[in-house]
Scaffold this active site. Structure first.
Site, short mmCIF file in Angstrom:
data_model
loop_
_atom_site.label_atom_id
_atom_site.label_comp_id
_atom_site.label_asym_id
_atom_site.label_seq_id
_atom_site.Cartn_x
_atom_site.Cartn_y
_atom_site.Cartn_z
N SER A 85 10.99 60.22 33.75
CA SER A 85 10.67 61.04 34.93
C SER A 85 9.27 60.68 35.44
O SER A 85 9.03 60.68 36.64
CB SER A 85 10.76 62.53 34.60
OG SER A 85 10.01 62.84 33.46
N ASP B 238 9.32 50.79 31.92
CA ASP B 238 9.84 51.94 32.66
C ASP B 238 9.65 51.77 34.16
O ASP B 238 10.59 51.94 34.94
CB ASP B 238 9.15 53.23 32.19
CG ASP B 238 9.47 53.55 30.74
OD1 ASP B 238 10.33 52.86 30.16
OD2 ASP B 238 8.85 54.48 30.19
#
Length: 393
Positions: free
Chosen positions: A135, A180
């Site tokens: 996130s 990521d």
């Protein structure tokens, strides 16, 4: 696959929060799951993540003054958080979630891309918070993408990944690798990214799971990487590298073959350090082997390598914990589960499993019940799809 309800919600919230404005746009950036190649990205090894169709939505518009105003529907009790571009941008406990987008503004300015005016933004994500599905990287890349769109900055998606990583390392204090942000910024539908983190060369590998699905299972144990042992693991690997470099001409642990590591591992006299370095080397080779297996259509072998990856993360790298181990170990017992392993930084978060279609219901029921009995609270299951990178929606 944009969720129209999420898009509608951010646009309505923008109007409710800031009033009606011209030039408001909606944006999306995905979350990511890593299929194999864990804790290799800061060791110069290979990773194999894919972007997801769940992620972070935003509505944003430029302002006429120097103020930045941020609001999150996921943290609506916090209210609107405001900054002035004329003040020093610095991380703070009080800033909470806004440290991530403000870190990206800070990183853009560090690169000489200064904002002439501020902006208003509303954020709304459907990535489970603290799940290890990135996130934070999704929010970082989304912010960078919006800055590029609103201010016309000349940066590529790959630059957005590097800026996001820089801000997380230097503003938010988590010493993460590039995986990521790269997976979020460079995602491609129905493909995972085979990325060599040593030089950022990559290729898209189509994921053909005929008769199977990717299931992400959330332990529901929150993890916060900056507070965890993540940075300690990275430091130990860096120390191992510097010891091995006295004898070997290598830039990262990912440069070593298994044979080279085994021939030189006794240079690492600390047994714990040797285990950490072993994981980095073996996991890198597993990832290369796994992508080849996938290309050859050998899903069974890919699944075996996923299991070996988890066992190495459990036994050598020591980042799993009882929650992740329970999910993976229970999954391995279920017929029709091709492979299962922890994904992300560890210490909580999620597992990723490849499960045959006919086994999915039994997988959820059996693993769910056994997890609840052992851990005392429920796990959550998500059948995920592989999506693309950030976009204006």
């Amino acid at each position: 696959m944009i969720d129209q309800e999420m898009k509608k919600a951010v646009l309505e919230s923008f109007e409710n929060t800031y009033g009606k404005k011209e030039n408001v746009k909606a944006y999306f950036a995905p979350g990511r799951v890593n299929l194999i190649g864990e804790h290799t990205d800061y060791n110069g090894g290979h990773v194999f993540p894919c972007a997801l169709t769940i992620g972070t939505y935003a509505a944003a518009a430029k302002r006429d003054d120097r103020m930045i105003q941020l609001f999150s529907l996921n943290q609506d009790k916090v209210g609107v958080v405001s900054f002035c571009l004329d003040d020093t941008i610095a991380p703070s406990e009080a800033a909470g979630w806004t440290n991530y987008p403000m870190g990206v503004v800070w990183a853009f300015e560090k690169r000489g891309m200064k904002l002439d005016k501020g902006f208003d933004i509303v954020i709304y994500g459907n990535i489970p918070n603290g799940s290890g599905l990135s996130s934070s990287a999704s929010l970082e890349v989304l912010t960078g993408f919006i800055l590029r769109d609103l201010y016309g900055f000349d940066v590529s998606n790959q630059d957005l990944a590097l800026i996001g990583q820089y801000s997380e390392n230097n503003f938010n204090g988590c010493n993460c690798g590039i995986m990521d942000q790269f997976a979020v910024a460079m995602g491609q539908e129905n493909s995972a990214i085979f990325l060599d983190t040593a030089d950022l060369s990559f290729e898209y590998a189509p994921i053909k799971l005929d008769g199977a699905k990717i299931i992400v299972t959330n332990t529901n144990k929150k993890h916060k990487l900056t507070d965890s042992q993540y940075n300690a693991r990275r430091s130990m690997c860096e120390e191992a590298l510097s010891i091995l470099q006295k004898k070997l001409d290598i830039k990262g642990l990912g440069d070593l073959s298994i044979e080279e590591f085994e021939a030189n591992k006794d240079l690492l006299t600390d047994p714990d350090m040797q285990k950490k370095a072993k994981h980095a080397v073996y996991e890198n080779q597993r990832t290369i082997e796994a992508v080849k297996a996938l290309k050859d259509g050998d899903l069974e072998h890919f699944g075996k390598l996923m299991r070996q990856s988890h066992e190495s993360l459990r036994d050598d790298y020591d980042v799993t914990g009882i929650e992740l181990d329970t999910l993976a170990e229970e999954a391995w017992k279920v017929p029709g589960v091709i492979g299962s392993r922890m994904t992300g930084g560890g210490f909580g978060g999620c597992t990723v499993s490849i499960v045959k279609d006919e086994a999915i219901e039994n997988f959820k029921k059996t693993v769910g019940e056994n997890y609840l009995n052992k851990i005392g609270y429920e796990a959550t299951f998500y059948t995920v799809e592989i999506g693309g990178g950030p976009e204006v929606i």
